[in-house]
Design a protein around this motif. Structure first.
Motif, PDB file in Angstrom:
ATOM      1  N   UNK A 204     -16.479  34.751  26.638  1.00 30.18           N
ATOM      2  CA  UNK A 204     -15.207  35.089  27.264  1.00 30.18           C
ATOM      3  C   UNK A 204     -14.641  36.296  26.538  1.00 30.18           C
ATOM      4  N   UNK A 205     -13.995  37.189  27.283  1.00 27.62           N
ATOM      5  CA  UNK A 205     -13.327  38.356  26.702  1.00 27.62           C
ATOM      6  C   UNK A 205     -11.849  38.287  27.041  1.00 27.62           C
ATOM      7  N   UNK A 206     -10.996  38.411  26.025  1.00 26.91           N
ATOM      8  CA  UNK A 206      -9.553  38.352  26.217  1.00 26.91           C
ATOM      9  C   UNK A 206      -8.939  39.731  26.020  1.00 26.91           C
ATOM     10  N   UNK A 207      -8.025  40.072  26.913  1.00 25.75           N
ATOM     11  CA  UNK A 207      -7.384  41.386  26.911  1.00 25.75           C
ATOM     12  C   UNK A 207      -5.906  41.243  27.245  1.00 25.75           C
ATOM     13  N   UNK A 253      -8.192  36.717  30.708  1.00 32.40           N
ATOM     14  CA  UNK A 253      -9.456  36.183  30.193  1.00 32.40           C
ATOM     15  C   UNK A 253     -10.512  36.472  31.231  1.00 32.40           C
ATOM     16  N   UNK A 254     -11.562  37.183  30.837  1.00 38.77           N
ATOM     17  CA  UNK A 254     -12.631  37.570  31.745  1.00 38.77           C
ATOM     18  C   UNK A 254     -13.947  36.968  31.274  1.00 38.77           C
ATOM     19  N   UNK A 255     -14.740  36.486  32.211  1.00 39.54           N
ATOM     20  CA  UNK A 255     -16.030  35.889  31.865  1.00 39.54           C
ATOM     21  C   UNK A 255     -17.013  36.982  31.464  1.00 39.54           C
ATOM     22  N   UNK A 256     -17.547  36.872  30.249  1.00 38.07           N
ATOM     23  CA  UNK A 256     -18.517  37.844  29.772  1.00 38.07           C
ATOM     24  C   UNK A 256     -18.157  38.382  28.401  1.00 38.07           C
ATOM     25  N   UNK A 257     -18.996  39.270  27.899  1.00 37.23           N
ATOM     26  CA  UNK A 257     -18.900  39.792  26.537  1.00 37.23           C
ATOM     27  C   UNK A 257     -18.800  41.310  26.574  1.00 37.23           C
ATOM     28  N   UNK A 258     -18.129  41.888  25.581  1.00 31.25           N
ATOM     29  CA  UNK A 258     -17.953  43.337  25.545  1.00 31.25           C
ATOM     30  C   UNK A 258     -19.286  44.080  25.494  1.00 31.25           C
ATOM     31  N   UNK A 259     -20.334  43.437  24.996  1.00 29.53           N
ATOM     32  CA  UNK A 259     -21.643  44.083  24.948  1.00 29.53           C
ATOM     33  C   UNK A 259     -22.392  43.998  26.276  1.00 29.53           C
ATOM     34  N   UNK A 282     -14.149  39.191  22.123  1.00 28.64           N
ATOM     35  CA  UNK A 282     -15.177  38.504  22.903  1.00 28.64           C
ATOM     36  C   UNK A 282     -15.736  37.397  22.026  1.00 28.64           C
ATOM     37  N   UNK A 283     -15.864  36.199  22.566  1.00 23.29           N
ATOM     38  CA  UNK A 283     -16.207  35.041  21.748  1.00 23.29           C
ATOM     39  C   UNK A 283     -16.827  33.956  22.625  1.00 23.29           C
ATOM     40  N   UNK A 284     -17.559  33.009  22.044  1.00 20.80           N
ATOM     41  CA  UNK A 284     -18.172  31.942  22.846  1.00 20.80           C
ATOM     42  C   UNK A 284     -17.130  31.062  23.514  1.00 20.80           C
TER      43      UNK A 284
END
Length: 319
Positions: A204-207, A253-259, A282-284
């Protein structure tokens, strides 16, 4: 007393105290926090200030509740305190118990101490079992119980988390009194700014993103940065920026990772669109659910498209 220079340095974790809170239950889920120093604090701002100012290595804070939605104080603090990064999330079931001093019976209860949010989440049970009761607001779920122990509260009983029974000598009058048996609070572990952990496929990625000056379709343009890249949003909450009416920031909160290529591309789009983008981390995911997306948004597709464009610019013949 001599100090062993080779002894491991213990880490410090701040959490909303005192002992027995839901936040403490969340911190207990962190393997690396076990046998370390747990520092109880009075509010979210103090917990995050501990991290920023170096008193703690990380802080556990509540960020979202399945019944009441986002925790605005936490969202606003993350938007205004620089140098923080979310490194993990944890879910805690929200169950409440009704407790009293030893010897008090349920039929003796006419006045109940409870935090207003907890009280609202138990009102159906209370109306059925104690229809003539009255309510005294308490500063926190634990404070409601501590008040009746210390005698500073006139209440005969208190609504509190189940963990309170591990720390105080209290009579359990009833358990599972919450109206929503599936209620869950989401907590996040926040550290100083660090590189994101490696992607797991269940991330999850939080912004926090500010809208530019108001115009028709501004929010739609923000959302398109994710929709056109196949990214699902699990949280979208608006908070006023506070400098003038009509100015908002959005907690996302968006599903996925910055990489992930699709997420990196979305962040670049947000950066071009918004006057301010705060990357929180970005974190599990706490549920470890694998993020699924259409094949046309896979990393290979983004890489191939960039290579194709690079070839056009350099004058390579079409394949």
């Amino acid at each position: 007393m001599s100090i062993d220079p080779e002894a491991p340095v213990r880490r410090t974790y701040s959490y909303l105290g005192p002992a027995g809170t839901f936040t403490e239950s969340a911190l207990a889920q962190v393997p690396e926090a076990r046998e370390q120093i747990w520092r109880p604090v009075r509010n979210v701002g103090e917990a995050l200030a501990d991290v920023v100012e170096g008193r703690s290595d990380a802080a556990m804070i509540a960020i979202e509740n399945s019944v009441d939605g986002g925790v605005s104080t936490a969202q606003d603090a993350l938007a205004t305190m620089p140098g923080l990064r979310i490194v993990g999330e944890y879910l805690v079931p929200v169950n409440f118990v009704l407790v009293a001093r030893p010897g008090v019976r349920l039929e003796d209860v006419t006045l109940i101490a409870a935090h207003p949010v907890a009280y609202a989440q138990c009102l159906q049970w209370l109306s059925e079992k104690l229809p003539e009761h009255a309510h005294i607001p308490a500063a926190s779920n634990v404070a409601s119980a501590v008040g009746i122990i210390d005698g500073v509260s006139d209440a005969q009983a208190a609504i509190a988390p189940p963990g309170i029974l591990e720390h105080y000598d209290l009579e359990l009058l009833a358990e599972g009194i919450g109206d929503n048996v599936n209620a869950v609070t989401r907590f996040v572990l926040v550290s100083r700014t660090v590189a994101a952990p490696a992607p797991t496929g269940a991330d999850k990625t939080s912004l926090i993103v500010e809208l530019p000056e108001e115009y028709p379709g501004a929010l739609l343009e923000l959302l398109e940065q994710f929709a056109t890249r196949g990214i699902n949003l699990s949280l979208l909450a608006s908070r006023p920026i506070g400098d003038e009416l009509g100015r908002y920031r959005f907690v996302i909160d968006a599903d996925g990772h910055i990489e992930d290529e699709r997420m990196a591309d979305a962040l670049l789009g947000l950066r071009r669109f918004s006057p301010k983008v705060i990357f929180l981390g970005s974190y599990p995911r706490a549920d470890r659910a694998i993020v699924h997306y259409p094949e046309r948004y896979s990393d290979d597709v983004f890489v191939e498209a960039r290579d194709w464009l690079r070839g056009l610019i350099s004058g390579e013949p079409d394949a």
